[in-house]
Enzyme design. Sequence first.
Site, short mmCIF file in Angstrom:
data_model
loop_
_atom_site.label_atom_id
_atom_site.label_comp_id
_atom_site.label_asym_id
_atom_site.label_seq_id
_atom_site.Cartn_x
_atom_site.Cartn_y
_atom_site.Cartn_z
N CYS A 87 3.44 1.63 2.72
CA CYS A 87 4.69 0.88 2.51
C CYS A 87 5.67 1.70 1.68
CB CYS A 87 4.40 -0.44 1.79
SG CYS A 87 3.39 -1.59 2.71
N CYS A 137 0.84 -1.19 0.00
CA CYS A 137 0.00 0.00 0.00
C CYS A 137 0.88 1.25 0.00
CB CYS A 137 -0.94 0.01 1.20
SG CYS A 137 -0.09 0.15 2.79
N ASP A 170 12.46 21.50 -33.46
CA ASP A 170 13.23 20.32 -33.87
C ASP A 170 14.70 20.58 -34.06
OD1 ASP A 170 13.16 21.84 -36.20
OD2 ASP A 170 13.08 20.06 -37.49
N ASP A 230 16.32 25.70 -31.30
CA ASP A 230 15.06 25.68 -30.55
C ASP A 230 15.27 25.30 -29.09
OD1 ASP A 230 13.48 26.29 -32.81
OD2 ASP A 230 13.56 24.21 -33.45
N ASP A 248 8.01 26.40 -33.76
CA ASP A 248 9.04 26.78 -34.72
C ASP A 248 8.45 26.51 -36.11
OD1 ASP A 248 11.67 27.34 -35.81
OD2 ASP A 248 11.80 25.18 -36.15
#
Length: 728
Positions: A20, A17, A620, A624, A421
Amino acid sequence: MSTASDEIALDVSGMTCASCAGRVEKALRAVPGVLGASVNLATERATVSVGGAGVGAGVLVAAVEKAGYGASAHDAPAAAAAAPTAAGGLPDQAQIALSAALTLPLLAPMLAELAGLHWMLPAWVQFALATPVQFWIGARFYRAGWKALLAKSGNMDLLVALGTSAAYGLSVFQWLGGHAHEHLYFEAAAVVITLVRLGKWLEARAKRQTTEAIRLLQGLRPVTARVRVNGALREVPISALRVGDEVEVRPGERIPMDGVVIEGATHADESMLTGESLPVSKAAGARVIGGAVNGEGLIVARASAIGAETVLARIIRAVEDAQGAKAPIQRLVDKVSAVFVPTIIAIAALTFVGWWLAGGDPSVAILNAVAVLVIACPCALGLATPTAIMAGTGVAARHGILIKDAEALELLHGVDVVAFDKTGTLTAGKPRLTAYLPATGEAGGLLALAAAVQQGSEHPLARAVMEAAAGLALPAASGITAVPGLGVRAEVGGASLALGSARMVEQYDIGLGALGQAAREHEQAGETVSWLAQVKPEPRLLGMLAFGDTVKPESAEAIARLHALGVRSVMLTGDNQGSAAHIAGALGIDEVRAQMLPEGKAKLIEALRQRGQRVAMVGDGINDAPALAAADIGIAMGSGTDVAMHTAGVTLMRGDPRLLVDAIDISRRTYAKIRQNLFWAFIFNVIGVPLAAFGMLNPMIAGAAMAFSSVSVVSNALLLKRWKPGAR
C-alpha cells in the site's frame, strides 16, 4: 510559488501493508511537479518534495484518493478523536468481538473432535454464521482489495479477500451441490478474517505506543500564559504570546515559552526536554525553556521565542521528521514489496494447479492455495524498519538525544572514529583569564585594550576578558572584525590591533620575544594563550593573555566508554599544541590535532573518511559547522549555537559528552532491532509460504501466523522503550 526545497506532509489512511505504501508513493510521484515522495507505513505519513507551481496539498490529496486511500494535509485541523470504526459504524473492538462470537460455534465441532466426539453443525447454520463474518466484518478486505485491483496492484487485503472467498465459495458450492455431508470450510474463512482483524487491531495499538514520545512532548505545551501588561496580569492563550512579553510563572506550572528570567529565582525540571534528571537552578539572566516545570519559586521571564520557534517545538519537529523518514535499509524492503503480492498470487495459482493435477481433489487444492494466500504477510516487512526507528528515536528524545533523521540513526551505529572539538565540548567552555603580561608598560593598559577589541563578541575567551576588565575604562573601538580560526581585529585610538593566536600575530612578522617562554609554560599547564599586537602604524607586540578552562568531569568517562565500544577518539582544536596535548593526555584521547582552522578540521575529517573510516564530529560552535557537515554524521551540543545544531544530524540537548556514547548505543540497539525484524519478516515468508504450498498448514493456522508476525515485529521494536542511557 513552490520551489525545489518545498516539502508537503500528508496524513494517509487506509494503508495496511508495505505494498500500500508503495502504491501511494507511485501515485504521488506521478503528479507533475513532484520531485520525490516517501511514505512511512508505521506513521501513516507521506512526505512529498515539490518543485512546480501549483503543486499544493489539494492536488496531492486528490492523487492519493484516486489510488484508493484517504489523505489530508498533515497540518490540517484534526477531527475529534474517536474509536476506529468500519462496517456498520461499530468500533473495531466490537466488530472483532462479534466476529469471534460468530466464529466460535463454527470451531466447536473441531474442538469436540479432539475429545473424541464426531458431529457437525447443519450446513445452513454454518452458512448463517460465516456469511456476516465474510461480507460484513470482512468488508474492508474487499473494498481495499478492489481498489488495489483498479490500480493494477496488490496488497494484503487482496490476499485475504481472495483466500477467504475461495474457502467460503468452495463451501457454498459443496453445500448447494448436495455434498453437505462432506467437510465444509466455512470455519476456515471465518477464522482467518477474525484472526487477521484481531491482529491488525493489536498491531494498531502497539503502533500507537511507538509514537508515545511525540504525544508526551506535545503534552508539555501549556494552554495559557499570564502576561504582565501595564503592571497588571492578564491570562492569554499561548497563541497570543509575543516576543518580549513579560510572563509570570508560578511554582509547579509549566513554562509557556522560551525566555530569560528577569525577576525571581527557582529550579526548573527540564528532564522531559534535555534528559537532565536534576532540577536546574534559574536566577535573573538565566534562560528558561518552554515546557519545563517551574519549581519552588515565582519567576517572571521575558519571552525570547514563541510557538514554532521554541526549543520544544523544534524538538517535536525533529522527532516527527526522524520518525517519518525512511532508513536507507528500507530500500530493500520496498523492492521486495513491489513484487510481493503478484508473486504470492502466482505461487497460490501454481499450488492449486499442482495439487489438483496430483490428487484430482479440487477442495484440497483450493485449501492449500488459500493457505498460501493467507500466510503471506507484507505487513511485517513494511513495519519492520519504521516501528524500530519510531521507538528508538522516541526513547532517545526522552533522554536528551535528538536524532534528525533515519539516515543519521543508521549511520551512527557504524561509527569508527569520533572527532571532538575541545572548547565547550570536552571542556566547560567557560575559560577564565589566569594571567596577562604586557610586552611593555602596565598590565592594566593591556587588559583595557584587549577588552576594547573583544567588545560585543560571544566567544568564550572574549567573555573571560570582559569579566576580568569589569570596572576598567575601555577605549573606543571600531571596525571590529572576526578572523575565523585566528582571532579578531579592530581599530583602537588610531591604531590597528590584532588579538588572537600566535599564528595570527606571526603572519604580521611580529616576534613573540621574551614572552615566548612564559607562553610555553602556560601551554604546558594546559592553558590557552592569546596575543595582542599592534599591526599599524608600527607592527609590535603588546602582550600575552593566558586562559584556563576546566575539563568537564564527564569527559574522561565518555572517552573510556567510547574505547569500550571500539571507537577511536580524535581531538581537533584551534588551540596551541601544548594545551591540546595536556587535555588529550588527561582524557586518554587517541589522537590530537592542534592549531587547526575550521577548513583544516573539515579537510582532516574528509581524509579520515577517504581511508574507509566512518567519522562522527562533535562540536558546539559556528566554527565547527564545516567539520560537522564534512563528517558522515555531525553531532552538535545543544548548549552550543543554532548553526551547529542546524548542520548536525544529531543534537545532544545537554552539554554532557557521555550523551554521545548513549547516542551510539541507542543507534546500535535500534539497528539491531531493524535487522531482527527484517530477518523474522523475511524468514516467516520464506518458511511459511512453502509449508502452505506443500499442504503442511491449514488456512486457520496460516491466518493466526500472519496476524502474529505483524504483532511480533511491532512488539519487538517496542522493547527499545526500556532502554536507559548510561549518562544518568
